[in-house]
Design a protein around this motif. Structure first.
Motif, PDB file in Angstrom:
ATOM      1  N   ILE A   1     -92.546 -72.573 -19.267  1.00  0.00           N
ATOM      2  CA  ILE A   1     -92.901 -71.503 -18.560  1.00  0.00           C
ATOM      3  C   ILE A   1     -94.190 -71.991 -17.529  1.00  0.00           C
ATOM      4  CG2 ILE A   1     -93.832 -68.869 -18.605  1.00  0.00           C
ATOM      5  CD1 ILE A   1     -92.805 -68.599 -21.345  1.00  0.00           C
ATOM      6  N   VAL A   2     -94.961 -72.298 -18.055  1.00  0.00           N
ATOM      7  CA  VAL A   2     -95.852 -72.805 -17.158  1.00  0.00           C
ATOM      8  C   VAL A   2     -95.641 -74.027 -16.105  1.00  0.00           C
ATOM      9  CG1 VAL A   2     -98.357 -74.122 -16.805  1.00  0.00           C
ATOM     10  CG2 VAL A   2     -97.881 -72.469 -18.926  1.00  0.00           C
ATOM     11  N   ALA A   3     -94.665 -74.732 -16.459  1.00  0.00           N
ATOM     12  CA  ALA A   3     -94.145 -75.746 -15.759  1.00  0.00           C
ATOM     13  C   ALA A   3     -93.343 -74.977 -14.673  1.00  0.00           C
ATOM     14  CB  ALA A   3     -93.439 -76.931 -16.328  1.00  0.00           C
ATOM     15  N   PHE A   4     -92.432 -74.136 -15.074  1.00  0.00           N
ATOM     16  CA  PHE A   4     -91.782 -73.462 -13.991  1.00  0.00           C
ATOM     17  C   PHE A   4     -92.333 -72.566 -13.308  1.00  0.00           C
ATOM     18  CE2 PHE A   4     -89.708 -69.368 -13.001  1.00  0.00           C
ATOM     19  CZ  PHE A   4     -88.485 -69.745 -12.505  1.00  0.00           C
ATOM     20  N   LEU A   5     -93.498 -71.828 -13.617  1.00  0.00           N
ATOM     21  CA  LEU A   5     -94.257 -71.079 -12.675  1.00  0.00           C
ATOM     22  C   LEU A   5     -95.002 -72.150 -11.665  1.00  0.00           C
ATOM     23  CD1 LEU A   5     -95.794 -68.387 -14.884  1.00  0.00           C
ATOM     24  CD2 LEU A   5     -94.057 -68.184 -13.026  1.00  0.00           C
ATOM     25  N   SER A   6     -95.236 -73.467 -12.106  1.00  0.00           N
ATOM     26  CA  SER A   6     -96.049 -74.226 -11.174  1.00  0.00           C
ATOM     27  C   SER A   6     -94.850 -74.644 -10.059  1.00  0.00           C
ATOM     28  CB  SER A   6     -96.471 -75.492 -12.104  1.00  0.00           C
ATOM     29  OG  SER A   6     -97.396 -75.394 -12.921  1.00  0.00           O
ATOM     30  N   GLU A   7     -93.664 -74.756 -10.379  1.00  0.00           N
ATOM     31  CA  GLU A   7     -92.680 -75.153  -9.349  1.00  0.00           C
ATOM     32  C   GLU A   7     -92.407 -74.098  -8.640  1.00  0.00           C
ATOM     33  OE1 GLU A   7     -90.794 -78.207  -8.854  1.00  0.00           O
ATOM     34  OE2 GLU A   7     -92.257 -78.889 -10.232  1.00  0.00           O
ATOM     35  N   MET A   8     -92.157 -72.868  -9.052  1.00  0.00           N
ATOM     36  CA  MET A   8     -92.110 -71.701  -8.043  1.00  0.00           C
ATOM     37  C   MET A   8     -93.232 -71.528  -7.238  1.00  0.00           C
ATOM     38  SD  MET A   8     -89.328 -70.407  -8.835  1.00  0.00           S
ATOM     39  CE  MET A   8     -88.851 -72.119  -8.828  1.00  0.00           C
ATOM     40  N   GLU A   9     -94.485 -71.899  -7.567  1.00  0.00           N
ATOM     41  CA  GLU A   9     -95.830 -71.747  -6.657  1.00  0.00           C
ATOM     42  C   GLU A   9     -95.694 -72.607  -5.557  1.00  0.00           C
ATOM     43  OE1 GLU A   9     -99.566 -73.067  -8.713  1.00  0.00           O
ATOM     44  OE2 GLU A   9     -99.726 -70.835  -9.469  1.00  0.00           O
ATOM     45  N   ARG A  10     -94.864 -73.564  -5.331  1.00  0.00           N
ATOM     46  CA  ARG A  10     -94.700 -74.445  -4.233  1.00  0.00           C
ATOM     47  C   ARG A  10     -93.658 -73.816  -3.158  1.00  0.00           C
ATOM     48  NH1 ARG A  10     -93.916 -79.863  -7.670  1.00  0.00           N
ATOM     49  NH2 ARG A  10     -96.107 -80.103  -8.537  1.00  0.00           N
ATOM     50  N   LEU A  11     -92.968 -72.927  -3.631  1.00  0.00           N
ATOM     51  CA  LEU A  11     -91.944 -72.322  -2.847  1.00  0.00           C
ATOM     52  C   LEU A  11     -92.440 -70.962  -2.102  1.00  0.00           C
ATOM     53  CD1 LEU A  11     -88.706 -72.366  -5.196  1.00  0.00           C
ATOM     54  CD2 LEU A  11     -89.489 -73.877  -3.111  1.00  0.00           C
ATOM     55  N   SER A  12     -91.988 -70.280  -1.190  1.00  0.00           N
ATOM     56  CA  SER A  12     -92.380 -69.069  -0.602  1.00  0.00           C
ATOM     57  C   SER A  12     -91.377 -68.039  -1.297  1.00  0.00           C
ATOM     58  CB  SER A  12     -92.000 -68.968   0.751  1.00  0.00           C
ATOM     59  OG  SER A  12     -90.651 -69.070   1.038  1.00  0.00           O
ATOM     60  N   TRP A  13     -91.867 -66.523  -1.133  1.00  0.00           N
ATOM     61  CA  TRP A  13     -91.164 -65.709  -1.799  1.00  0.00           C
ATOM     62  C   TRP A  13     -89.677 -65.576  -1.449  1.00  0.00           C
ATOM     63  CZ3 TRP A  13     -91.788 -63.567  -6.252  1.00  0.00           C
ATOM     64  CH2 TRP A  13     -93.067 -63.425  -6.916  1.00  0.00           C
ATOM     65  N   LYS A  14     -89.563 -65.931  -0.064  1.00  0.00           N
ATOM     66  CA  LYS A  14     -88.179 -65.933   0.643  1.00  0.00           C
ATOM     67  C   LYS A  14     -87.353 -67.070  -0.257  1.00  0.00           C
ATOM     68  CE  LYS A  14     -85.578 -66.373   4.882  1.00  0.00           C
ATOM     69  NZ  LYS A  14     -85.596 -65.226   5.907  1.00  0.00           N
ATOM     70  N   GLU A  15     -87.709 -68.184  -0.245  1.00  0.00           N
ATOM     71  CA  GLU A  15     -87.242 -69.092  -0.938  1.00  0.00           C
ATOM     72  C   GLU A  15     -86.708 -69.166  -2.395  1.00  0.00           C
ATOM     73  OE1 GLU A  15     -88.833 -73.308   1.495  1.00  0.00           O
ATOM     74  OE2 GLU A  15     -90.290 -72.146  -0.034  1.00  0.00           O
ATOM     75  N   ILE A  16     -87.925 -68.321  -3.143  1.00  0.00           N
ATOM     76  CA  ILE A  16     -87.640 -67.857  -4.471  1.00  0.00           C
ATOM     77  C   ILE A  16     -86.336 -66.905  -4.555  1.00  0.00           C
ATOM     78  CG2 ILE A  16     -88.432 -66.661  -6.569  1.00  0.00           C
ATOM     79  CD1 ILE A  16     -91.284 -67.750  -5.734  1.00  0.00           C
ATOM     80  N   ARG A  17     -86.419 -66.077  -3.773  1.00  0.00           N
ATOM     81  CA  ARG A  17     -85.417 -64.857  -3.823  1.00  0.00           C
ATOM     82  C   ARG A  17     -83.886 -65.702  -3.416  1.00  0.00           C
ATOM     83  NH1 ARG A  17     -88.871 -61.844  -1.419  1.00  0.00           N
ATOM     84  NH2 ARG A  17     -87.840 -61.667   0.314  1.00  0.00           N
ATOM     85  N   GLY A  18     -83.936 -66.353  -2.598  1.00  0.00           N
ATOM     86  CA  GLY A  18     -82.877 -67.279  -2.099  1.00  0.00           C
ATOM     87  C   GLY A  18     -82.026 -68.081  -2.895  1.00  0.00           C
ATOM     88  N   GLN A  19     -82.522 -68.516  -4.165  1.00  0.00           N
ATOM     89  CA  GLN A  19     -82.083 -69.514  -4.953  1.00  0.00           C
ATOM     90  C   GLN A  19     -80.528 -68.675  -5.479  1.00  0.00           C
ATOM     91  OE1 GLN A  19     -84.827 -70.893  -7.927  1.00  0.00           O
ATOM     92  NE2 GLN A  19     -85.769 -72.137  -6.152  1.00  0.00           N
ATOM     93  N   ILE A  20     -79.820 -69.282  -5.673  1.00  0.00           N
ATOM     94  CA  ILE A  20     -78.560 -68.760  -6.041  1.00  0.00           C
ATOM     95  C   ILE A  20     -78.119 -69.477  -7.703  1.00  0.00           C
ATOM     96  CG2 ILE A  20     -75.985 -68.625  -5.731  1.00  0.00           C
ATOM     97  CD1 ILE A  20     -77.755 -66.980  -3.807  1.00  0.00           C
ATOM     98  N   THR A  21     -77.284 -68.845  -8.269  1.00  0.00           N
ATOM     99  CA  THR A  21     -76.905 -69.092  -9.640  1.00  0.00           C
ATOM    100  C   THR A  21     -75.438 -68.785  -9.643  1.00  0.00           C
ATOM    101  OG1 THR A  21     -77.441 -69.392 -12.243  1.00  0.00           O
ATOM    102  CG2 THR A  21     -77.612 -67.386 -11.072  1.00  0.00           C
TER     103      THR A  21
ATOM    104  N   LYS B   1     -80.510 -65.760  -8.517  1.00  0.00           N
ATOM    105  CA  LYS B   1     -81.263 -66.572  -9.594  1.00  0.00           C
ATOM    106  C   LYS B   1     -82.403 -65.636  -9.939  1.00  0.00           C
ATOM    107  CE  LYS B   1     -82.586 -70.805 -11.610  1.00  0.00           C
ATOM    108  NZ  LYS B   1     -82.655 -72.421 -11.617  1.00  0.00           N
ATOM    109  N   HIS B   2     -83.267 -65.249  -9.019  1.00  0.00           N
ATOM    110  CA  HIS B   2     -84.622 -64.544  -9.390  1.00  0.00           C
ATOM    111  C   HIS B   2     -84.306 -63.246  -8.323  1.00  0.00           C
ATOM    112  CE1 HIS B   2     -85.690 -68.536 -10.849  1.00  0.00           C
ATOM    113  NE2 HIS B   2     -85.510 -68.945  -9.430  1.00  0.00           N
TER     114      HIS B   2
END
Length: 180
Positions: free
Chosen positions: A82-102, A111-112
Protein backbone atom coordinates in the motif's frame (compact mmCIF):
# COMPACT_ATOMS: atom_id res chain seq x y z
CA UNK A 1 -38.38 13.71 14.08
CA UNK A 2 -35.20 15.60 14.80
CA UNK A 3 -32.85 16.02 11.88
CA UNK A 4 -29.36 14.55 12.29
CA UNK A 5 -26.73 17.23 12.77
CA UNK A 6 -24.06 17.31 10.10
CA UNK A 7 -20.55 16.45 11.28
CA UNK A 8 -18.32 19.39 10.47
CA UNK A 9 -14.77 18.75 11.71
CA UNK A 10 -13.20 21.76 13.34
CA UNK A 11 -9.63 22.25 14.54
CA UNK A 12 -9.12 20.76 17.97
CA UNK A 13 -12.15 18.49 17.75
CA UNK A 14 -12.00 14.76 18.29
CA UNK A 15 -13.03 12.03 15.91
CA UNK A 16 -13.71 8.62 17.42
CA UNK A 17 -11.75 9.66 20.49
CA UNK A 18 -8.66 10.96 18.70
CA UNK A 19 -7.55 14.43 17.67
CA UNK A 20 -8.20 15.25 14.06
CA UNK A 21 -5.96 17.65 12.17
CA UNK A 22 -8.32 19.42 9.83
CA UNK A 23 -7.44 21.07 6.56
CA UNK A 24 -9.25 24.25 5.51
CA UNK A 25 -11.37 22.61 2.79
CA UNK A 26 -12.54 19.87 5.12
CA UNK A 27 -13.39 22.30 7.92
CA UNK A 28 -15.56 24.34 5.58
CA UNK A 29 -17.51 21.25 4.54
CA UNK A 30 -19.36 20.78 1.30
CA UNK A 31 -23.11 20.58 0.99
CA UNK A 32 -24.87 17.91 -0.99
CA UNK A 33 -26.05 19.63 -4.12
CA UNK A 34 -27.10 18.32 -7.47
CA UNK A 35 -23.59 18.86 -8.90
CA UNK A 36 -20.90 16.42 -7.67
CA UNK A 37 -18.38 18.02 -5.33
CA UNK A 38 -15.43 17.22 -7.60
CA UNK A 39 -17.00 19.15 -10.49
CA UNK A 40 -17.78 22.16 -8.31
CA UNK A 41 -14.20 22.12 -7.06
CA UNK A 42 -12.73 22.00 -10.55
CA UNK A 43 -14.92 24.84 -11.71
CA UNK A 44 -14.03 26.98 -8.70
CA UNK A 45 -10.29 26.34 -8.93
CA UNK A 46 -9.80 26.00 -12.67
CA UNK A 47 -7.70 23.13 -13.96
CA UNK A 48 -4.90 23.79 -11.44
CA UNK A 49 -6.03 21.16 -8.92
CA UNK A 50 -6.06 18.43 -11.58
CA UNK A 51 -2.42 19.06 -12.42
CA UNK A 52 -1.15 18.94 -8.85
CA UNK A 53 0.16 15.88 -7.08
CA UNK A 54 -1.96 14.25 -4.39
CA UNK A 55 -1.21 14.41 -0.71
CA UNK A 56 -2.15 11.79 1.89
CA UNK A 57 -3.48 12.17 5.43
CA UNK A 58 -4.22 9.25 7.74
CA UNK A 59 -6.42 10.95 10.34
CA UNK A 60 -9.66 9.38 9.03
CA UNK A 61 -8.47 5.74 8.93
CA UNK A 62 -11.28 3.58 10.29
CA UNK A 63 -9.07 1.60 12.68
CA UNK A 64 -11.94 0.54 14.95
CA UNK A 65 -13.89 -1.38 12.30
CA UNK A 66 -13.66 -5.17 12.57
CA UNK A 67 -14.99 -6.81 9.45
CA UNK A 68 -14.29 -7.54 5.80
CA UNK A 69 -12.29 -4.34 5.29
CA UNK A 70 -10.56 -4.03 8.66
CA UNK A 71 -7.09 -2.50 8.87
CA UNK A 72 -6.37 -4.97 11.68
CA UNK A 73 -6.36 -7.89 9.26
CA UNK A 74 -3.50 -6.68 7.04
CA UNK A 75 0.05 -7.89 7.46
CA UNK A 76 3.38 -6.12 7.04
CA UNK A 77 3.74 -7.19 3.40
CA UNK A 78 0.34 -5.70 2.50
CA UNK A 79 1.20 -2.49 4.34
CA UNK A 80 4.43 -2.28 2.32
CA UNK A 81 2.49 -2.73 -0.95
CA UNK A 82 0.00 0.00 0.00
CA UNK A 83 2.81 2.41 0.91
CA UNK A 84 4.69 1.59 -2.32
CA UNK A 85 1.49 2.12 -4.33
CA UNK A 86 0.83 5.51 -2.71
CA UNK A 87 4.44 6.49 -3.33
CA UNK A 88 3.96 5.74 -7.03
CA UNK A 89 0.67 7.66 -7.16
CA UNK A 90 2.36 10.66 -5.51
CA UNK A 91 4.47 11.07 -8.65
CA UNK A 92 1.37 11.56 -10.81
CA UNK A 93 -1.11 14.40 -11.03
CA UNK A 94 -4.77 13.83 -10.12
CA UNK A 95 -5.58 14.04 -13.83
CA UNK A 96 -3.07 11.28 -14.61
CA UNK A 97 -4.40 9.14 -11.75
CA UNK A 98 -8.01 9.43 -12.91
CA UNK A 99 -6.92 8.82 -16.51
CA UNK A 100 -5.54 5.35 -15.82
CA UNK A 101 -7.59 2.61 -17.51
CA UNK A 102 -8.07 -1.04 -16.57
CA UNK A 103 -9.59 -4.04 -18.29
CA UNK A 104 -9.49 -5.52 -21.75
CA UNK A 105 -10.99 -4.17 -24.95
CA UNK A 106 -14.52 -5.27 -24.02
CA UNK A 107 -14.58 -4.01 -20.47
CA UNK A 108 -12.44 -0.92 -20.12
CA UNK A 109 -12.97 1.50 -17.31
CA UNK A 110 -11.32 3.91 -14.93
CA UNK A 111 -8.83 2.22 -12.66
CA UNK A 112 -9.17 4.86 -9.91
CA UNK A 113 -12.39 6.81 -9.54
CA UNK A 114 -15.08 8.56 -7.55
CA UNK A 115 -17.99 6.38 -6.43
CA UNK A 116 -21.21 7.83 -4.99
CA UNK A 117 -21.78 6.75 -1.39
CA UNK A 118 -25.22 5.42 -2.30
CA UNK A 119 -23.53 2.84 -4.59
CA UNK A 120 -21.71 1.24 -1.66
CA UNK A 121 -22.80 -2.05 -0.10
CA UNK A 122 -25.32 -1.56 2.74
CA UNK A 123 -22.74 -2.41 5.44
CA UNK A 124 -20.30 0.14 4.02
CA UNK A 125 -23.00 2.85 3.82
CA UNK A 126 -23.97 2.13 7.41
CA UNK A 127 -20.37 2.34 8.60
CA UNK A 128 -19.86 5.54 6.57
CA UNK A 129 -22.82 7.07 8.45
CA UNK A 130 -21.43 5.88 11.80
CA UNK A 131 -18.18 7.67 11.00
CA UNK A 132 -20.22 10.86 10.53
CA UNK A 133 -18.74 11.62 7.12
CA UNK A 134 -22.07 12.60 5.62
CA UNK A 135 -20.71 15.88 4.25
CA UNK A 136 -19.21 13.73 1.50
CA UNK A 137 -21.57 12.38 -1.14
CA UNK A 138 -18.92 10.28 -2.81
CA UNK A 139 -15.77 8.34 -2.02
CA UNK A 140 -12.66 7.89 -4.09
CA UNK A 141 -11.25 4.43 -4.58
CA UNK A 142 -7.84 3.34 -5.76
CA UNK A 143 -7.58 -0.07 -7.38
CA UNK A 144 -4.28 -1.69 -6.44
CA UNK A 145 -4.62 -5.09 -8.13
CA UNK A 146 -7.33 -7.65 -8.83
CA UNK A 147 -9.98 -7.13 -6.16
CA UNK A 148 -7.87 -4.91 -3.84
CA UNK A 149 -9.19 -1.37 -3.27
CA UNK A 150 -8.17 1.53 -1.06
CA UNK A 151 -11.19 3.69 -0.20
CA UNK A 152 -11.26 7.22 1.15
CA UNK A 153 -12.41 10.77 0.62
CA UNK A 154 -10.74 13.71 -1.07
CA UNK A 155 -10.68 17.14 0.50
CA UNK A 156 -11.85 20.18 -1.37
CA UNK A 157 -8.76 22.34 -0.91
CA UNK A 158 -5.91 22.66 -3.39
CA UNK A 159 -3.79 20.60 -3.47
CA UNK A 160 -6.24 17.73 -3.04
CA UNK A 161 -5.68 15.54 0.01
CA UNK A 162 -6.76 11.89 -0.03
CA UNK A 163 -7.87 10.56 3.36
CA UNK A 164 -7.80 6.75 3.26
CA UNK A 165 -10.58 5.20 5.31
CA UNK A 166 -10.79 1.51 4.38
CA UNK A 167 -8.60 -1.22 2.90
CA UNK A 168 -10.87 -3.55 0.90
CA UNK A 169 -8.83 -6.62 -0.10
CA UNK A 170 -11.81 -8.58 -1.46
CA UNK A 171 -13.76 -5.84 -3.28
CA UNK A 172 -16.70 -5.99 -0.83
CA UNK A 173 -17.34 -2.28 -0.25
CA UNK A 174 -18.78 -1.84 -3.72
CA UNK A 175 -19.11 -5.37 -5.12
CA UNK A 176 -19.78 -6.10 -8.74
CA UNK A 177 -19.21 -3.50 -11.38
CA UNK A 178 -18.37 -0.13 -9.80
CA UNK A 179 -20.81 2.41 -11.17
CA UNK A 180 -19.70 5.89 -12.17
Amino acid sequence: MAQKAKHKPVPGSTYSGRDVPVTPGLAAGVGKGSIPKRLLSMAANGDGADYQHPLWRLSLLDREYEGAWSWRMIDGETTERIVAFLSEMERLSWKEIRGQITGGQRRRGSKHKHVPVDHLAPDARSRFDQLQLDEFDEMFRFRLSGPERLWGVISDEVPRVFYPIWWDPEHKICPGKDRE
